[in-house]
Design an enzyme around this catalytic site. Structure first.
Site, PDB file in Angstrom:
ATOM      1  N   GLU A 103      -9.079  46.490 -29.033  1.00  0.00           N
ATOM      2  CA  GLU A 103      -9.291  45.453 -30.041  1.00  0.00           C
ATOM      3  C   GLU A 103      -8.048  45.302 -30.929  1.00  0.00           C
ATOM      4  O   GLU A 103      -7.262  46.251 -31.069  1.00  0.00           O
ATOM      5  CB  GLU A 103     -10.474  45.842 -30.937  1.00  0.00           C
ATOM      6  CG  GLU A 103     -11.777  45.207 -30.550  1.00  0.00           C
ATOM      7  CD  GLU A 103     -11.835  43.712 -30.873  1.00  0.00           C
ATOM      8  OE1 GLU A 103     -10.777  43.063 -30.981  1.00  0.00           O
ATOM      9  OE2 GLU A 103     -12.947  43.205 -31.006  1.00  0.00           O
ATOM     10  N   ASP A 104      -7.906  44.155 -31.534  1.00  0.00           N
ATOM     11  CA  ASP A 104      -6.810  43.963 -32.495  1.00  0.00           C
ATOM     12  C   ASP A 104      -7.213  44.449 -33.881  1.00  0.00           C
ATOM     13  O   ASP A 104      -6.425  45.061 -34.590  1.00  0.00           O
ATOM     14  CB  ASP A 104      -6.363  42.496 -32.557  1.00  0.00           C
ATOM     15  CG  ASP A 104      -7.513  41.545 -32.838  1.00  0.00           C
ATOM     16  OD1 ASP A 104      -8.680  41.905 -32.541  1.00  0.00           O
ATOM     17  OD2 ASP A 104      -7.271  40.445 -33.352  1.00  0.00           O
ATOM     18  N   ASP A 107     -13.195  44.610 -38.452  1.00  0.00           N
ATOM     19  CA  ASP A 107     -13.438  44.114 -39.811  1.00  0.00           C
ATOM     20  C   ASP A 107     -14.853  44.536 -40.205  1.00  0.00           C
ATOM     21  O   ASP A 107     -15.056  45.642 -40.706  1.00  0.00           O
ATOM     22  CB  ASP A 107     -13.241  42.592 -39.814  1.00  0.00           C
ATOM     23  CG  ASP A 107     -13.220  42.017 -41.211  1.00  0.00           C
ATOM     24  OD1 ASP A 107     -13.831  42.621 -42.110  1.00  0.00           O
ATOM     25  OD2 ASP A 107     -12.603  40.962 -41.438  1.00  0.00           O
ATOM     26  N   PHE A 156      -6.282  39.293 -45.808  1.00  0.00           N
ATOM     27  CA  PHE A 156      -6.354  38.406 -44.642  1.00  0.00           C
ATOM     28  C   PHE A 156      -5.038  38.495 -43.878  1.00  0.00           C
ATOM     29  O   PHE A 156      -4.021  37.971 -44.306  1.00  0.00           O
ATOM     30  CB  PHE A 156      -6.636  36.962 -45.058  1.00  0.00           C
ATOM     31  CG  PHE A 156      -7.223  36.160 -43.931  1.00  0.00           C
ATOM     32  CD1 PHE A 156      -8.559  35.797 -43.955  1.00  0.00           C
ATOM     33  CD2 PHE A 156      -6.455  35.802 -42.828  1.00  0.00           C
ATOM     34  CE1 PHE A 156      -9.116  35.087 -42.892  1.00  0.00           C
ATOM     35  CE2 PHE A 156      -7.003  35.094 -41.763  1.00  0.00           C
ATOM     36  CZ  PHE A 156      -8.337  34.738 -41.809  1.00  0.00           C
ATOM     37  N   ARG A 169      -1.022  33.290 -34.297  1.00  0.00           N
ATOM     38  CA  ARG A 169      -1.120  34.407 -33.349  1.00  0.00           C
ATOM     39  C   ARG A 169       0.244  34.863 -32.843  1.00  0.00           C
ATOM     40  O   ARG A 169       0.454  36.031 -32.553  1.00  0.00           O
ATOM     41  CB  ARG A 169      -1.964  34.002 -32.122  1.00  0.00           C
ATOM     42  CG  ARG A 169      -3.437  33.872 -32.378  1.00  0.00           C
ATOM     43  CD  ARG A 169      -4.178  33.806 -31.048  1.00  0.00           C
ATOM     44  NE  ARG A 169      -5.494  33.175 -31.153  1.00  0.00           N
ATOM     45  CZ  ARG A 169      -6.613  33.802 -31.462  1.00  0.00           C
ATOM     46  NH1 ARG A 169      -6.597  35.072 -31.746  1.00  0.00           N
ATOM     47  NH2 ARG A 169      -7.753  33.155 -31.512  1.00  0.00           N
TER      48      ARG A 169
HETATM   49  C1  PRP Z   1     -11.796  38.778 -34.268  1.00  0.00           C
HETATM   50  C2  PRP Z   1     -11.015  40.003 -33.792  1.00  0.00           C
HETATM   51  C3  PRP Z   1     -12.107  40.983 -33.418  1.00  0.00           C
HETATM   52  C4  PRP Z   1     -13.222  40.638 -34.383  1.00  0.00           C
HETATM   53  C5  PRP Z   1     -13.269  41.646 -35.498  1.00  0.00           C
HETATM   54  O1  PRP Z   1     -12.207  38.023 -33.174  1.00  0.00           O
HETATM   55  O2  PRP Z   1     -10.183  39.674 -32.705  1.00  0.00           O
HETATM   56  O3  PRP Z   1     -12.535  40.808 -32.084  1.00  0.00           O
HETATM   57  O4  PRP Z   1     -12.936  39.333 -34.913  1.00  0.00           O
HETATM   58  O5  PRP Z   1     -14.191  41.283 -36.486  1.00  0.00           O
HETATM   59  P1  PRP Z   1     -15.554  42.058 -36.744  1.00  0.00           P
HETATM   60  O6  PRP Z   1     -15.236  43.516 -36.821  1.00  0.00           O
HETATM   61  O7  PRP Z   1     -16.002  41.509 -38.089  1.00  0.00           O
HETATM   62  O8  PRP Z   1     -16.510  41.716 -35.658  1.00  0.00           O
HETATM   63  P2  PRP Z   1     -12.616  36.465 -33.256  1.00  0.00           P
HETATM   64  O9  PRP Z   1     -14.098  36.343 -33.218  1.00  0.00           O
HETATM   65  O10 PRP Z   1     -11.933  35.818 -34.428  1.00  0.00           O
HETATM   66  O11 PRP Z   1     -12.013  35.901 -31.882  1.00  0.00           O
HETATM   67  P3  PRP Z   1     -10.472  35.928 -31.405  1.00  0.00           P
HETATM   68  O12 PRP Z   1     -10.148  37.350 -31.028  1.00  0.00           O
HETATM   69  O13 PRP Z   1     -10.455  35.031 -30.208  1.00  0.00           O
HETATM   70  O14 PRP Z   1      -9.617  35.445 -32.541  1.00  0.00           O
END
Ligand code: PRP
Length: 183
Positions: A103-104, A107, A156, A169
């Site tokens: 994961e990146d 949150d 953010f 990105r």
């Molecule tokens: C973002 C990020 C994680 C997730 C983390 O994905 O890449 O997968 O949110 O947030 P959380 O811990 O509150 O669940 P997003 O839904 O924005 O999709 P993306 O990766 O395509 O930007």
């Protein structure tokens, strides 16, 4: 014609390209040490983890399999919808395999919890989670990731795969977005 660049929207840089590269090398070495003999399946959680995932795979000195899943919960909003939507599933069977969820950012922790449950039901031999960033103050201890690049404050952040409404990105560093850009 003047082009508005993403850099103009960045308040300050949190992690430079160089800092990121050094940390990813360390994480790759740790994963190689832990799972190097197991031919793990590294799972990229699209799209945010894409840059981290590729760098991490390159930093691992062992045989791996690569697979990709796409989920989303934020859409074009700065706040989570609270519901994780599965857009694209894995291509391969993970039963009996050692898997690494890449994961990146964690949150609220909702996405990682969703993925753990989804993959657990498929009978992998082990699950390791790695997130490049972790907003520790935003989720309970039980949602903690096994490996983490950096713990960060509740700001953010964008770049190195992380977006706001699909923008930013491709910034090569992690930066804090100016509040007027997302509020
Ligand atoms: C973002 C990020 C994680 C997730 C983390 O994905 O890449 O997968 O949110 O947030 P959380 O811990 O509150 O669940 P997003 O839904 O924005 O999709 P993306 O990766 O395509 O930007």
């Amino acid at each position: 014609m003047l082009i508005r660049t993403p850099e103009q929207d960045i308040e300050r840089i949190l992690f430079t390209e160089k800092t990121i590269a050094a940390r990813v090398e360390q994480l790759g070495a740790e994963l190689t040490e832990k799972l190097g003999h197991e031919r793990p399946v590294l799972i990229c959680v699209l799209k945010g983890a894409s840059f981290f995932y590729i760098d991490l795979c390159r930093s691992m000195n062992c045989a791996i399999d690569m697979d990709f899943i796409s989920v989303a919960s934020y859409g074009a909003s700065a706040k989570s919808s609270g519901v994780v939507r599965l857009i694209k599933d894995l291509d391969n069977n993970i039963t009996g395999r050692h898997i690494v969820i890449v994961e990146d950012i964690i949150d609220s922790g909702l996405t990682m919890q969703y993925l753990r449950q989804l993959f657990s039901a498929r009978g992998p031999k082990s699950i390791t989670t790695v997130s490049f960033l972790d907003k520790r103050s935003r989720h309970p201890d039980s949602f903690k990731t096994d490996l983490c690049g950096f713990e960060i404050p509740d700001e953010f952040v964008v770049g190195y795969g992380l977006d706001y409404a699909n923008y930013y990105r491709n910034l090569p560093y992690i930066g804090i977005l100016k509040p007027e850009c997302y509020k």
